[in-house]
Write a protein that holds these residues in place. Structure first.
Motif, PDB file in Angstrom:
ATOM      1  N   SER A  34       0.838  -1.192   0.000  1.00  0.00           N
ATOM      2  CA  SER A  34       0.000   0.000   0.000  1.00  0.00           C
ATOM      3  C   SER A  34       0.876   1.245   0.000  1.00  0.00           C
ATOM      4  O   SER A  34       2.059   1.194   0.351  1.00  0.00           O
ATOM      5  CB  SER A  34      -0.916   0.028   1.227  1.00  0.00           C
ATOM      6  N   GLY A  35       0.271   2.359  -0.375  1.00  0.00           N
ATOM      7  CA  GLY A  35       0.953   3.643  -0.353  1.00  0.00           C
ATOM      8  C   GLY A  35      -0.063   4.754  -0.195  1.00  0.00           C
ATOM      9  O   GLY A  35      -1.274   4.511  -0.185  1.00  0.00           O
ATOM     10  N   VAL A  36       0.422   5.968  -0.056  1.00  0.00           N
ATOM     11  CA  VAL A  36      -0.480   7.105   0.116  1.00  0.00           C
ATOM     12  C   VAL A  36      -0.307   8.092  -1.031  1.00  0.00           C
ATOM     13  O   VAL A  36       0.794   8.302  -1.527  1.00  0.00           O
ATOM     14  CB  VAL A  36      -0.271   7.828   1.461  1.00  0.00           C
ATOM     15  N   LEU A  37      -1.431   8.669  -1.439  1.00  0.00           N
ATOM     16  CA  LEU A  37      -1.423   9.688  -2.472  1.00  0.00           C
ATOM     17  C   LEU A  37      -2.087  10.944  -1.932  1.00  0.00           C
ATOM     18  O   LEU A  37      -2.891  10.883  -1.008  1.00  0.00           O
ATOM     19  CB  LEU A  37      -2.136   9.182  -3.721  1.00  0.00           C
ATOM     20  N   GLY A  38      -1.742  12.074  -2.477  1.00  0.00           N
ATOM     21  CA  GLY A  38      -2.275  13.343  -1.996  1.00  0.00           C
ATOM     22  C   GLY A  38      -3.558  13.713  -2.721  1.00  0.00           C
ATOM     23  O   GLY A  38      -3.586  13.776  -3.953  1.00  0.00           O
ATOM     24  N   VAL A  39      -4.627  13.976  -1.954  1.00  0.00           N
ATOM     25  CA  VAL A  39      -5.923  14.304  -2.542  1.00  0.00           C
ATOM     26  C   VAL A  39      -6.399  15.659  -2.033  1.00  0.00           C
ATOM     27  O   VAL A  39      -6.693  15.803  -0.839  1.00  0.00           O
ATOM     28  CB  VAL A  39      -6.971  13.226  -2.217  1.00  0.00           C
ATOM     29  N   PRO A  40      -6.484  16.661  -2.896  1.00  0.00           N
ATOM     30  CA  PRO A  40      -7.044  17.951  -2.486  1.00  0.00           C
ATOM     31  C   PRO A  40      -8.555  17.825  -2.245  1.00  0.00           C
ATOM     32  O   PRO A  40      -9.196  16.890  -2.714  1.00  0.00           O
ATOM     33  CB  PRO A  40      -6.759  18.866  -3.683  1.00  0.00           C
ATOM     34  N   ARG A  41      -9.133  18.790  -1.542  1.00  0.00           N
ATOM     35  CA  ARG A  41     -10.566  18.730  -1.241  1.00  0.00           C
ATOM     36  C   ARG A  41     -11.397  18.781  -2.511  1.00  0.00           C
ATOM     37  O   ARG A  41     -12.485  18.195  -2.571  1.00  0.00           O
ATOM     38  CB  ARG A  41     -10.952  19.901  -0.307  1.00  0.00           C
ATOM     39  N   ASP A  42     -10.928  19.471  -3.557  1.00  0.00           N
ATOM     40  CA  ASP A  42     -11.674  19.529  -4.816  1.00  0.00           C
ATOM     41  C   ASP A  42     -11.133  18.543  -5.852  1.00  0.00           C
ATOM     42  O   ASP A  42     -11.541  18.569  -7.008  1.00  0.00           O
ATOM     43  CB  ASP A  42     -11.666  20.946  -5.397  1.00  0.00           C
ATOM     44  N   TRP A  43     -10.186  17.684  -5.452  1.00  0.00           N
ATOM     45  CA  TRP A  43      -9.599  16.640  -6.307  1.00  0.00           C
ATOM     46  C   TRP A  43      -8.808  17.223  -7.478  1.00  0.00           C
ATOM     47  O   TRP A  43      -8.530  16.531  -8.445  1.00  0.00           O
ATOM     48  CB  TRP A  43     -10.678  15.683  -6.828  1.00  0.00           C
ATOM     49  N   ARG A  44      -8.396  18.488  -7.391  1.00  0.00           N
ATOM     50  CA  ARG A  44      -7.713  19.145  -8.491  1.00  0.00           C
ATOM     51  C   ARG A  44      -6.265  19.456  -8.116  1.00  0.00           C
ATOM     52  O   ARG A  44      -6.016  20.183  -7.162  1.00  0.00           O
ATOM     53  CB  ARG A  44      -8.445  20.428  -8.883  1.00  0.00           C
ATOM     54  N   ALA A  45      -5.338  18.918  -8.874  1.00  0.00           N
ATOM     55  CA  ALA A  45      -3.920  19.124  -8.621  1.00  0.00           C
ATOM     56  C   ALA A  45      -3.527  20.579  -8.858  1.00  0.00           C
ATOM     57  O   ALA A  45      -4.255  21.342  -9.506  1.00  0.00           O
ATOM     58  CB  ALA A  45      -3.088  18.205  -9.515  1.00  0.00           C
ATOM     59  N   GLY A  46      -2.363  20.950  -8.338  1.00  0.00           N
ATOM     60  CA  GLY A  46      -1.873  22.304  -8.537  1.00  0.00           C
ATOM     61  C   GLY A  46      -0.358  22.349  -8.565  1.00  0.00           C
ATOM     62  O   GLY A  46       0.327  21.418  -8.118  1.00  0.00           O
ATOM     63  N   VAL A  47       0.164  23.436  -9.088  1.00  0.00           N
ATOM     64  CA  VAL A  47       1.597  23.689  -9.127  1.00  0.00           C
ATOM     65  C   VAL A  47       1.789  25.192  -9.034  1.00  0.00           C
ATOM     66  O   VAL A  47       1.002  25.963  -9.596  1.00  0.00           O
ATOM     67  CB  VAL A  47       2.235  23.113 -10.417  1.00  0.00           C
ATOM     68  N   ALA A  48       2.808  25.633  -8.290  1.00  0.00           N
ATOM     69  CA  ALA A  48       2.991  27.072  -8.108  1.00  0.00           C
ATOM     70  C   ALA A  48       4.420  27.399  -7.722  1.00  0.00           C
ATOM     71  O   ALA A  48       5.119  26.572  -7.125  1.00  0.00           O
ATOM     72  CB  ALA A  48       2.029  27.596  -7.028  1.00  0.00           C
ATOM     73  N   PHE A  49       4.830  28.613  -8.043  1.00  0.00           N
ATOM     74  CA  PHE A  49       6.098  29.146  -7.576  1.00  0.00           C
ATOM     75  C   PHE A  49       5.952  30.646  -7.419  1.00  0.00           C
ATOM     76  O   PHE A  49       5.477  31.337  -8.331  1.00  0.00           O
ATOM     77  CB  PHE A  49       7.244  28.840  -8.529  1.00  0.00           C
ATOM     78  N   ASP A  50       6.344  31.160  -6.260  1.00  0.00           N
ATOM     79  CA  ASP A  50       6.267  32.581  -5.937  1.00  0.00           C
ATOM     80  C   ASP A  50       7.666  33.180  -6.051  1.00  0.00           C
ATOM     81  O   ASP A  50       8.543  32.890  -5.237  1.00  0.00           O
ATOM     82  CB  ASP A  50       5.709  32.747  -4.523  1.00  0.00           C
ATOM     83  N   GLN A  51       7.863  34.013  -7.049  1.00  0.00           N
ATOM     84  CA  GLN A  51       9.172  34.623  -7.251  1.00  0.00           C
ATOM     85  C   GLN A  51       9.567  35.503  -6.069  1.00  0.00           C
ATOM     86  O   GLN A  51      10.753  35.620  -5.734  1.00  0.00           O
ATOM     87  CB  GLN A  51       9.170  35.461  -8.538  1.00  0.00           C
ATOM     88  N   ALA A  52       8.585  36.100  -5.400  1.00  0.00           N
ATOM     89  CA  ALA A  52       8.892  37.015  -4.294  1.00  0.00           C
ATOM     90  C   ALA A  52       9.470  36.278  -3.094  1.00  0.00           C
ATOM     91  O   ALA A  52      10.399  36.763  -2.439  1.00  0.00           O
ATOM     92  CB  ALA A  52       7.637  37.787  -3.885  1.00  0.00           C
ATOM     93  N   THR A  53       8.928  35.103  -2.792  1.00  0.00           N
ATOM     94  CA  THR A  53       9.390  34.338  -1.630  1.00  0.00           C
ATOM     95  C   THR A  53      10.371  33.230  -1.993  1.00  0.00           C
ATOM     96  O   THR A  53      11.041  32.688  -1.117  1.00  0.00           O
ATOM     97  CB  THR A  53       8.199  33.712  -0.896  1.00  0.00           C
ATOM     98  N   GLY A  54      10.414  32.869  -3.271  1.00  0.00           N
ATOM     99  CA  GLY A  54      11.271  31.767  -3.685  1.00  0.00           C
ATOM    100  C   GLY A  54      10.739  30.413  -3.284  1.00  0.00           C
ATOM    101  O   GLY A  54      11.492  29.436  -3.242  1.00  0.00           O
ATOM    102  N   PHE A  55       9.442  30.310  -3.019  1.00  0.00           N
ATOM    103  CA  PHE A  55       8.864  29.038  -2.585  1.00  0.00           C
ATOM    104  C   PHE A  55       7.951  28.469  -3.669  1.00  0.00           C
ATOM    105  O   PHE A  55       7.125  29.192  -4.242  1.00  0.00           O
ATOM    106  CB  PHE A  55       8.063  29.218  -1.299  1.00  0.00           C
ATOM    107  N   GLY A  56       8.104  27.177  -3.925  1.00  0.00           N
ATOM    108  CA  GLY A  56       7.260  26.500  -4.902  1.00  0.00           C
ATOM    109  C   GLY A  56       6.783  25.170  -4.386  1.00  0.00           C
ATOM    110  O   GLY A  56       7.316  24.620  -3.419  1.00  0.00           O
ATOM    111  N   TRP A  57       5.762  24.632  -5.022  1.00  0.00           N
ATOM    112  CA  TRP A  57       5.221  23.334  -4.634  1.00  0.00           C
ATOM    113  C   TRP A  57       4.442  22.757  -5.817  1.00  0.00           C
ATOM    114  O   TRP A  57       4.069  23.477  -6.748  1.00  0.00           O
ATOM    115  CB  TRP A  57       4.303  23.451  -3.410  1.00  0.00           C
ATOM    116  N   ALA A  58       4.200  21.472  -5.741  1.00  0.00           N
ATOM    117  CA  ALA A  58       3.336  20.807  -6.719  1.00  0.00           C
ATOM    118  C   ALA A  58       2.810  19.535  -6.093  1.00  0.00           C
ATOM    119  O   ALA A  58       3.444  18.932  -5.224  1.00  0.00           O
ATOM    120  CB  ALA A  58       4.092  20.496  -8.008  1.00  0.00           C
ATOM    121  N   GLY A  59       1.630  19.120  -6.535  1.00  0.00           N
ATOM    122  CA  GLY A  59       1.075  17.858  -6.051  1.00  0.00           C
ATOM    123  C   GLY A  59      -0.427  17.871  -5.978  1.00  0.00           C
ATOM    124  O   GLY A  59      -1.101  18.666  -6.625  1.00  0.00           O
ATOM    125  N   GLY A  60      -0.945  16.952  -5.159  1.00  0.00           N
ATOM    126  CA  GLY A  60      -2.377  16.749  -5.076  1.00  0.00           C
ATOM    127  C   GLY A  60      -2.902  16.039  -6.304  1.00  0.00           C
ATOM    128  O   GLY A  60      -3.972  16.351  -6.818  1.00  0.00           O
TER     129      GLY A  60
END
Length: 438
Positions: A325-351
């Motif tokens: 077994s394993g775990v997967l990431g599920v957003p509340r609306d089931w919609r994945a996302g990806v982002a990067f903020d140039q101002a903070t230098g922080f990014g993420w992706a998943g769901g």
């Protein structure tokens, strides 16, 4: 450990852990598909970048080394032609990188089949085939020329999917990233992520850009408990089927396959002649609980074995070799996302909600473009910057997920027992509560 890692003789020899503080241009948390694809494309875009990937166990320890091996163009997001084309392109992009980097991942692009085995499933599938782009309706006789599924009433086929050996893919990708100059530190759990810094028990990595690529493990990080639900998915794999059984089943082209139940299963024919079948099992444990080592309850193994034997009675006597077994990431609306903020230098992706093998490649290419400011057209896709609302607090979260899957399973049993030609009211209610576009 999954069968996929067993088939490779276990994970590669352990890489060193972080030892002391470091500085770099980009620090990436998580050495699954998302983190490794991001690192790979960053290094290919600008070889001068200093890139560090931090992993708490070993590369591919999570869902990247435990999934069903579907390199599909599916993504749970409102229908958008550009995003759909980007996903289709990503299937071929992964295969192209495998060829260029010498990654032997048992890849076969023969498409995907979704099969209806009850009247209600047939109704849903025929409606799906009318509106779904790149999917073609198959009547039972045509399906039987590909694979013979017991009780099949109709199927839908898309060419935009490939079978892969997921652990071989993630292991090969890790090696390709290292050859490109990426530093990968394993056995290095991350205890905190802040602006420009990633904290671990072995030291702090300071970076101009930080990327969180932790998917199903995101809920373990401070402040992220309600961001994505860590949903459990389980897989079993048989011993190799005898040639006589394969002659009854067919399936010579190794398409990936699923049924059209509400609580659906997903299958692949492995390169060494086994059948792997997966499903949700116990989908969610209270308060984001999960077994990091992937133990699978006997009841889940029995349920998946029953599904396999109903679909393929000819394989009824073939033993189950492995379960995990394993775990997967599920957003509340089931919609994945990806982002990067140039101002903070922080990014993420998943769901990714179970569609991460391909989507992670698209995320990695997108993040690489956003971080380097290369102006990639991927930055304009509708999932970029998407952040859904958080999941409800406990116990509402646990009660809701348990009720949703209980409703889906009850609906499947009722539709089968009564021979209904339509979905039950209970399943439609579960669709409404789940917030998922089905």
């Amino acid at each position: 450990m999954s069968f996929w890692w067993d088939a490779l003789g276990g994970p590669p020899a352990a890489r060193p852990s972080l030892s002391g503080d470091r500085s770099c241009d980009v620090a990436i948390v998580g050495a699954g598909y998302t983190g490794l694809w991001t690192a790979y494309y960053l290094a290919r875009h600008d070889p001068s970048l200093r890139i560090i990937v931090l992993e708490s166990r070993y590369a591919g320890y999570g869902a990247s080394g435990r999934n069903g091996g579907w390199l599909s163009a599916e993504i749970d997001f409102p229908h958008d032609a550009r995003l759909r084309q980007a996903m289709t392109d990503s299937v071929d992009e992964v295969l192209k990188v495998c060829a260029a980097e010498g990654i032997e991942a048992d890849a076969v692009k023969s498409g995907c089949l979704r099969v209806a085995v009850t009247p209600a499933q047939e109704t849903r599938l025929r409606a799906f085939a009318v509106v779904a782009a790149d999917w073609r309706l198959l009547e039972p006789a045509e399906l039987a020329t590909r694979v013979r599924v017991a009780g099949a009433r109709a199927a839908a086929f898309t060419p935009q999917c490939a079978r892969v050996q997921p652990a071989a893919l993630v292991a090969g990708l890790a090696r390709a990233a290292e050859r490109a100059g990426v530093l990968l530190f394993e056995q290095t759990p991350v205890t905190g992520i802040s602006r420009g810094a990633v904290s671990t028990p072995h030291g702090t990595v300071r970076a101009e850009a930080v990327v969180r690529a932790t998917e199903g493990f995101t809920a373990t990080l401070p402040g992220q408990r309600r961001r994505w639900l860590p949903m459990n998915s389980s897989v079993i794999v048989t011993e190799p089927l005898p040639a006589s059984v394969w002659s009854e089943i067919g399936w010579a082209d190794a398409e990936t396959m699923s049924d059209f139940a509400h609580a659906y299963c997903y299958l692949q024919r492995t390169a060494d002649g086994r059948i792997a079948i997966g499903g949700r099992g116990n989908p969610y444990r209270y308060s984001n609980g999960f077994d990091p080592n992937g133990h699978t309850p006997d009841s889940t193994v029995a349920a998946l074995t029953g599904m396999l034997r109903r679909l393929f009675p000819a394989a009824a006597e073939v033993p189950v070799a492995r379960a995990w077994s394993g775990v997967l990431g599920v957003p509340r609306d089931w919609r994945a996302g990806v982002a990067f903020d140039q101002a903070t230098g922080f990014g993420w992706a998943g769901g990714y909600a179970g569609h991460g093998v391909t989507t992670a490649n698209l995320a990695g290419r997108t993040l690489a473009g956003l971080i380097t400011g290369s102006g990639s057209e991927l930055a304009d896709l509708p999932w970029v910057g998407h952040v859904g609302r958080r999941w409800e607090p406990e116990p509402l979260r646990w009660l809701g997920v348990q009720a949703m899957y209980a409703a889906y399973r009850h609906a499947d049993r009722t539709e089968t027992a009564r021979g209904l030609g339509h979905s039950t009211r209970l399943s439609r209610l579960a669709d409404l509560v789940s917030g998922r576009d089905r």
